[in-house]
Design an enzyme around this catalytic site. Structure first.
Site, short mmCIF file in Angstrom:
data_model
loop_
_atom_site.label_atom_id
_atom_site.label_comp_id
_atom_site.label_asym_id
_atom_site.label_seq_id
_atom_site.Cartn_x
_atom_site.Cartn_y
_atom_site.Cartn_z
N HIS A 5 0.79 -1.23 0.00
CA HIS A 5 0.00 0.00 0.00
C HIS A 5 0.82 1.28 0.00
CE1 HIS A 5 -2.08 -3.30 2.13
NE2 HIS A 5 -3.00 -3.00 1.25
N GLY A 21 -7.06 12.00 8.58
CA GLY A 21 -7.75 10.93 7.84
C GLY A 21 -7.75 11.17 6.34
N ARG A 44 -3.24 4.53 -4.42
CA ARG A 44 -4.66 4.68 -4.07
C ARG A 44 -5.07 6.12 -3.78
NH1 ARG A 44 -7.78 0.06 -2.02
NH2 ARG A 44 -6.64 -1.75 -2.69
N ARG A 88 -2.15 10.96 15.37
CA ARG A 88 -3.35 11.12 14.54
C ARG A 88 -3.97 12.46 14.85
NH1 ARG A 88 -8.31 10.51 12.60
NH2 ARG A 88 -10.08 10.34 14.01
N ILE A 89 -4.37 13.18 13.81
CA ILE A 89 -5.08 14.45 13.99
C ILE A 89 -6.40 14.32 13.23
CG2 ILE A 89 -3.23 16.08 14.56
CD1 ILE A 89 -2.76 16.57 11.64
N GLU A 180 -14.81 8.56 17.43
CA GLU A 180 -13.98 8.69 16.22
C GLU A 180 -13.81 7.27 15.69
OE1 GLU A 180 -10.08 7.97 16.17
OE2 GLU A 180 -11.05 6.59 17.58
N MET A 181 -12.95 7.05 14.72
CA MET A 181 -12.99 5.73 14.08
C MET A 181 -11.62 5.10 13.80
SD MET A 181 -16.19 6.33 11.48
CE MET A 181 -16.47 4.58 11.32
N SER A 204 -16.07 18.14 15.76
CA SER A 204 -16.69 18.57 14.50
C SER A 204 -18.20 18.54 14.58
CB SER A 204 -16.24 17.66 13.35
OG SER A 204 -16.62 16.33 13.63
N ASP A 205 -18.74 17.79 15.55
CA ASP A 205 -20.18 17.74 15.75
C ASP A 205 -20.45 17.31 17.18
OD1 ASP A 205 -19.04 15.46 14.07
OD2 ASP A 205 -20.79 14.47 14.92
#
Ligand code: HPA
Length: 234
Positions: A5, A21, A44, A88-89, A180-181, A204-205
């Protein structure tokens, strides 16, 4: 060298990586903050950039969305590219009225019901911690720059359109400030491979008040988080 990848040469990836992300956010960060940057991956469309921030080499590599995608990229960066630290941001949907839109959250632990760690590491740990040294450094820089930073846990969900999670239970019993994910995969890879990882999130929400930001607002509001992450690696 290359992985399935990532096409980069080993020397094209810095020891410290920031992971938004979204590939377009990675491009925005490189263009706005890095000097002498070059594109180091295009597989990708996950375009990644290596350059200098105040003289320090850093790579901005997008994770894509969700635990499987973050799992692949952070695993390959740690294992095959000798990356030492990943921050991670990202963004979070808040589980409490106490968090306002655009507030920052530094993640202490990530909780998930995912089988990622079971499948990859035969681990039943559904709560996994961020690196404490990295977090201490980020808190120090936030204090110095008078940036308000909430600290707590997050729920790393596998379903954005999640209609059955009990938000009150996640907030009160697991101290999860929001959803988050990706952090669950990142923290497990760092832990297993003896590396360092953490996660800073912008609200963000808000899943309680139902307030939301537009994608344009998100694009413009992430600078405080990006600068906090970049200044923490110096
Ligand atoms: N759920 C999961 N991830 C998210 C959310 C959400 O509501 N908001 C931002 N990232």
């Amino acid at each position: 060298m290359a992985t399935p990848h990532i096409e980069s040469k080993k020397e094209d990836i810095a020891k410290i990586v920031l992971m938004p992300g979204d590939p377009l956010r990675a491009e925005m960060i490189a263009k706005n903050y890095l000097e002498d940057y070059r594109i180091v991956n295009q597989v990708r469309g996950m375009n990644a950039y290596t350059g200098l921030y105040k003289g320090k080499e850093v790579t901005i590599f997008p994770s894509g969305m969700g635990i499987p995608s973050m799992g692949i990229y952070s695993y390959e960066l740690f294992k095959f590219y000798d990356v030492e630290k990943i921050i991670r941001i990202g963004t979070t949907g808040a589980y409490t009225e106490e968090l306002d839109l655009f507030d920052l959250v530094l993640v202490e632990n990530s909780y998930s019901k995912s089988n990622y760690a079971l499948d990859l590491y035969n681990s039943n740990d559904h709560v996994i911690a961020a690196d404490q040294n990295l977090n201490a450094q980020i808190k120090k820089i936030a204090d110095k720059n008078k940036i308000k930073l909430h600290t707590g846990n997050v729920y790393s969900t596998e379903t954005f359109y999640d209609s059955h999670s009990n938000i009150k239970e996640l907030y009160h019993d697991y101290n999860c400030l929001g959803a988050e994910m990706e952090s669950y995969a990142l923290f497990h890879n760092a832990s297993f491979l003896n590396k360092e990882a953490t996660c800073i999130l912008t609200v963000s929400d808000n899943l309680i008040t139902k307030e939301e930001t537009t994608s344009e607002q998100r694009q413009n509001s992430l600078h405080q988080m990006i600068e906090l992450a970049l200044n923490s690696i110096l």
